[in-house]
Scaffold this motif. Structure first.
Motif, PDB file in Angstrom:
ATOM      1  N   LEU A  78       0.810  -1.211   0.000  1.00 17.94           N
ATOM      2  CA  LEU A  78       0.000   0.000   0.000  1.00 17.94           C
ATOM      3  C   LEU A  78       0.848   1.269   0.000  1.00 17.94           C
ATOM      4  O   LEU A  78       0.392   2.323  -0.461  1.00 17.94           O
ATOM      5  CB  LEU A  78      -0.930   0.009   1.220  1.00 17.94           C
ATOM      6  N   PHE A  79       2.066   1.181   0.535  1.00 16.83           N
ATOM      7  CA  PHE A  79       2.943   2.349   0.612  1.00 16.83           C
ATOM      8  C   PHE A  79       4.271   2.041  -0.091  1.00 16.83           C
ATOM      9  O   PHE A  79       5.323   1.953   0.553  1.00 16.83           O
ATOM     10  CB  PHE A  79       3.196   2.733   2.073  1.00 16.83           C
ATOM     11  N   PRO A  80       4.241   1.872  -1.420  1.00 17.59           N
ATOM     12  CA  PRO A  80       5.473   1.497  -2.140  1.00 17.59           C
ATOM     13  C   PRO A  80       6.528   2.594  -2.153  1.00 17.59           C
ATOM     14  O   PRO A  80       7.711   2.308  -2.361  1.00 17.59           O
ATOM     15  CB  PRO A  80       4.954   1.218  -3.558  1.00 17.59           C
ATOM     16  N   ASP A  81       6.118   3.848  -1.947  1.00 14.41           N
ATOM     17  CA  ASP A  81       7.065   4.961  -2.012  1.00 14.41           C
ATOM     18  C   ASP A  81       7.670   5.309  -0.658  1.00 14.41           C
ATOM     19  O   ASP A  81       8.374   6.315  -0.539  1.00 14.41           O
ATOM     20  CB  ASP A  81       6.393   6.208  -2.606  1.00 14.41           C
ATOM     21  N   VAL A  82       7.374   4.507   0.382  1.00 15.94           N
ATOM     22  CA  VAL A  82       7.949   4.741   1.708  1.00 15.94           C
ATOM     23  C   VAL A  82       9.023   3.676   1.964  1.00 15.94           C
ATOM     24  O   VAL A  82       8.733   2.482   1.871  1.00 15.94           O
ATOM     25  CB  VAL A  82       6.877   4.666   2.814  1.00 15.94           C
ATOM     26  N   LEU A 138      -7.069   4.836   4.731  1.00 12.17           N
ATOM     27  CA  LEU A 138      -7.083   3.631   5.556  1.00 12.17           C
ATOM     28  C   LEU A 138      -7.489   3.930   6.992  1.00 12.17           C
ATOM     29  O   LEU A 138      -8.201   3.136   7.623  1.00 12.17           O
ATOM     30  CB  LEU A 138      -5.698   2.976   5.538  1.00 12.17           C
ATOM     31  N   ASN A 139      -7.034   5.059   7.505  1.00 13.46           N
ATOM     32  CA  ASN A 139      -7.363   5.407   8.886  1.00 13.46           C
ATOM     33  C   ASN A 139      -8.846   5.732   9.038  1.00 13.46           C
ATOM     34  O   ASN A 139      -9.453   5.477  10.084  1.00 13.46           O
ATOM     35  CB  ASN A 139      -6.520   6.597   9.334  1.00 13.46           C
ATOM     36  N   THR A 140      -9.438   6.307   7.990  1.00 14.84           N
ATOM     37  CA  THR A 140     -10.862   6.654   8.039  1.00 14.84           C
ATOM     38  C   THR A 140     -11.754   5.432   7.906  1.00 14.84           C
ATOM     39  O   THR A 140     -12.800   5.341   8.568  1.00 14.84           O
ATOM     40  CB  THR A 140     -11.191   7.660   6.921  1.00 14.84           C
ATOM     41  N   ALA A 141     -11.346   4.485   7.062  1.00 19.36           N
ATOM     42  CA  ALA A 141     -12.192   3.311   6.779  1.00 19.36           C
ATOM     43  C   ALA A 141     -11.515   2.032   7.224  1.00 19.36           C
ATOM     44  O   ALA A 141     -11.548   1.027   6.535  1.00 19.36           O
ATOM     45  CB  ALA A 141     -12.493   3.255   5.283  1.00 19.36           C
ATOM     46  N   SER A 142     -10.883   2.047   8.391  1.00 23.00           N
ATOM     47  CA  SER A 142     -10.095   0.904   8.827  1.00 23.00           C
ATOM     48  C   SER A 142     -10.962  -0.300   9.181  1.00 23.00           C
ATOM     49  O   SER A 142     -12.050  -0.160   9.742  1.00 23.00           O
ATOM     50  CB  SER A 142      -9.257   1.295  10.048  1.00 23.00           C
ATOM     51  N   ILE A 143     -10.445  -1.480   8.842  1.00 21.46           N
ATOM     52  CA  ILE A 143     -11.087  -2.718   9.290  1.00 21.46           C
ATOM     53  C   ILE A 143     -11.033  -2.768  10.818  1.00 21.46           C
ATOM     54  O   ILE A 143      -9.982  -2.549  11.411  1.00 21.46           O
ATOM     55  CB  ILE A 143     -10.379  -3.947   8.700  1.00 21.46           C
ATOM     56  N   THR A 144     -12.167  -3.023  11.436  1.00 21.75           N
ATOM     57  CA  THR A 144     -12.249  -3.046  12.898  1.00 21.75           C
ATOM     58  C   THR A 144     -12.758  -4.406  13.356  1.00 21.75           C
ATOM     59  O   THR A 144     -13.888  -4.782  13.050  1.00 21.75           O
ATOM     60  CB  THR A 144     -13.182  -1.936  13.413  1.00 21.75           C
ATOM     61  N   ILE A 145     -11.907  -5.127  14.068  1.00 24.38           N
ATOM     62  CA  ILE A 145     -12.304  -6.443  14.581  1.00 24.38           C
ATOM     63  C   ILE A 145     -13.185  -6.293  15.813  1.00 24.38           C
ATOM     64  O   ILE A 145     -14.201  -6.980  15.956  1.00 24.38           O
ATOM     65  CB  ILE A 145     -11.052  -7.277  14.918  1.00 24.38           C
ATOM     66  N   MET A 171     -17.894  -6.661   8.778  1.00 22.77           N
ATOM     67  CA  MET A 171     -18.223  -6.704   7.352  1.00 22.77           C
ATOM     68  C   MET A 171     -18.269  -5.305   6.758  1.00 22.77           C
ATOM     69  O   MET A 171     -17.750  -5.065   5.660  1.00 22.77           O
ATOM     70  CB  MET A 171     -19.574  -7.405   7.149  1.00 22.77           C
ATOM     71  N   ALA A 172     -18.888  -4.374   7.491  1.00 29.56           N
ATOM     72  CA  ALA A 172     -19.000  -3.001   6.993  1.00 29.56           C
ATOM     73  C   ALA A 172     -17.619  -2.357   6.837  1.00 29.56           C
ATOM     74  O   ALA A 172     -17.342  -1.680   5.839  1.00 29.56           O
ATOM     75  CB  ALA A 172     -19.865  -2.171   7.938  1.00 29.56           C
ATOM     76  N   THR A 173     -16.739  -2.582   7.807  1.00 34.59           N
ATOM     77  CA  THR A 173     -15.409  -1.963   7.729  1.00 34.59           C
ATOM     78  C   THR A 173     -14.540  -2.635   6.663  1.00 34.59           C
ATOM     79  O   THR A 173     -13.693  -1.976   6.052  1.00 34.59           O
ATOM     80  CB  THR A 173     -14.699  -2.026   9.092  1.00 34.59           C
ATOM     81  N   ILE A 174     -14.740  -3.932   6.425  1.00 38.02           N
ATOM     82  CA  ILE A 174     -14.013  -4.601   5.343  1.00 38.02           C
ATOM     83  C   ILE A 174     -14.405  -3.996   4.005  1.00 38.02           C
ATOM     84  O   ILE A 174     -13.550  -3.676   3.160  1.00 38.02           O
ATOM     85  CB  ILE A 174     -14.279  -6.113   5.356  1.00 38.02           C
ATOM     86  N   ILE A 175     -15.711  -3.828   3.797  1.00 38.26           N
ATOM     87  CA  ILE A 175     -16.192  -3.241   2.539  1.00 38.26           C
ATOM     88  C   ILE A 175     -15.691  -1.808   2.395  1.00 38.26           C
ATOM     89  O   ILE A 175     -15.244  -1.381   1.318  1.00 38.26           O
ATOM     90  CB  ILE A 175     -17.731  -3.295   2.488  1.00 38.26           C
ATOM     91  N   ALA A 176     -15.757  -1.038   3.497  1.00 40.67           N
ATOM     92  CA  ALA A 176     -15.301   0.350   3.460  1.00 40.67           C
ATOM     93  C   ALA A 176     -13.806   0.425   3.160  1.00 40.67           C
ATOM     94  O   ALA A 176     -13.357   1.285   2.382  1.00 40.67           O
ATOM     95  CB  ALA A 176     -15.609   1.037   4.783  1.00 40.67           C
ATOM     96  N   LEU A 178     -11.929  -1.843   1.552  1.00 38.87           N
ATOM     97  CA  LEU A 178     -11.702  -2.220   0.155  1.00 38.87           C
ATOM     98  C   LEU A 178     -12.063  -1.075  -0.784  1.00 38.87           C
ATOM     99  O   LEU A 178     -11.344  -0.800  -1.761  1.00 38.87           O
ATOM    100  CB  LEU A 178     -12.520  -3.468  -0.188  1.00 38.87           C
ATOM    101  N   ALA A 179     -13.178  -0.390  -0.493  1.00 38.83           N
ATOM    102  CA  ALA A 179     -13.573   0.752  -1.316  1.00 38.83           C
ATOM    103  C   ALA A 179     -12.538   1.877  -1.223  1.00 38.83           C
ATOM    104  O   ALA A 179     -12.198   2.510  -2.238  1.00 38.83           O
ATOM    105  CB  ALA A 179     -14.943   1.265  -0.878  1.00 38.83           C
ATOM    106  N   ALA A 180     -12.017   2.109  -0.020  1.00 40.03           N
ATOM    107  CA  ALA A 180     -11.005   3.162   0.161  1.00 40.03           C
ATOM    108  C   ALA A 180      -9.727   2.821  -0.598  1.00 40.03           C
ATOM    109  O   ALA A 180      -9.119   3.693  -1.238  1.00 40.03           O
ATOM    110  CB  ALA A 180     -10.711   3.341   1.648  1.00 40.03           C
TER     111      ALA A 180
END
Length: 208
Positions: A78-82, A138-145, A171-176, A178-180
């Motif tokens: 996700l961060f290839p330039d870092v 990613l921080n806005t739409a993070s997957i939350t267990i 499920m909602a955070t996974i979809i969010a 992936l969309a992000a």
């Protein structure tokens, strides 16, 4: 701008209440809202303190390091330039690990530190770099267990089953997420495609 919008909404509410002769209703609602806010805060504090303690125990036990190792290849993609050994990567991994456990209060300072480190790598200090945009998405739409904050609010209002939202939240955070990621990849590729045109034309106004 947000402060102006809220101020206008409050003023419009008071004007309509005064016109309709119900100013006392608005006043009572303001006091009730303040009291409810304090009650909710006290309920959240106890649960957040508990989970922050659990977070510290997980950190001391090495759980966060293991999560970070698992997330390492994903973060590298996700961060290839870092650069891999840059301090920003450590803060990004800590931020994502805290978000996975639903500890937004713990994730926020790590996210700020990551942004500061990414800004040091940013060649254009006036414009957010692609890595900074990716982190924000990613921080806005993070997957939350474990949605700790939502569970705390439900417990505070005496929910019969406060943890029943775990599955749907996951499920909602996974979809969010992936969309992000898809949106971030699309805009990143679009910017890269436009970069040669910008360099040839020499027009900084075309910067994406």
């Amino acid at each position: 701008m947000i402060n102006l919008i809220w101020l206008m909404m409050i003023l419009i509410g008071f004007v309509f209440a005064a016109v309709n002769g119900k100013i006392e209703v608005v006043t009572q609602a303001a006091f009730d809202g303040a009291a409810t806010g304090v009650t909710v805060c006290f309920g959240l504090i106890s649960v957040l303190v508990f989970w922050m303690g659990m977070m510290k125990m997980a950190e001391d036990a090495g759980l966060l390091k293991r999560i970070s190792k698992l997330l390492g290849p994903v973060v590298g993609f996700l961060f290839p330039d870092v650069p891999k050994n840059h301090p920003a990567m450590g803060y990004i991994l800590s931020n994502m690990s805290a978000n996975l456990l639903g500890l937004g209060n713990a994730a926020t300072p790590m996210g700020i530190k990551a942004m500061q480190q990414l800004q040091e790598l940013n060649p254009d200090k006036q414009t957010a770099s692609p890595a900074m945009c990716t982190l924000l998405a990613l921080n806005t739409a993070s997957i939350t267990i474990i949605p700790t904050t939502l569970i705390a609010i439900r417990l505070n209002y005496h929910s019969a089953n406060a943890t029943e939202i775990v599955g749907t939240t996951l499920m909602a955070t996974i979809i969010a997420t992936l969309a992000a990621i898809m949106a971030d990849r699309w805009y990143r590729n679009r910017t890269l495609r436009r970069s040669p045109r910008i360099s040839k034309s020499g027009n900084p106004g075309m910067k994406g």
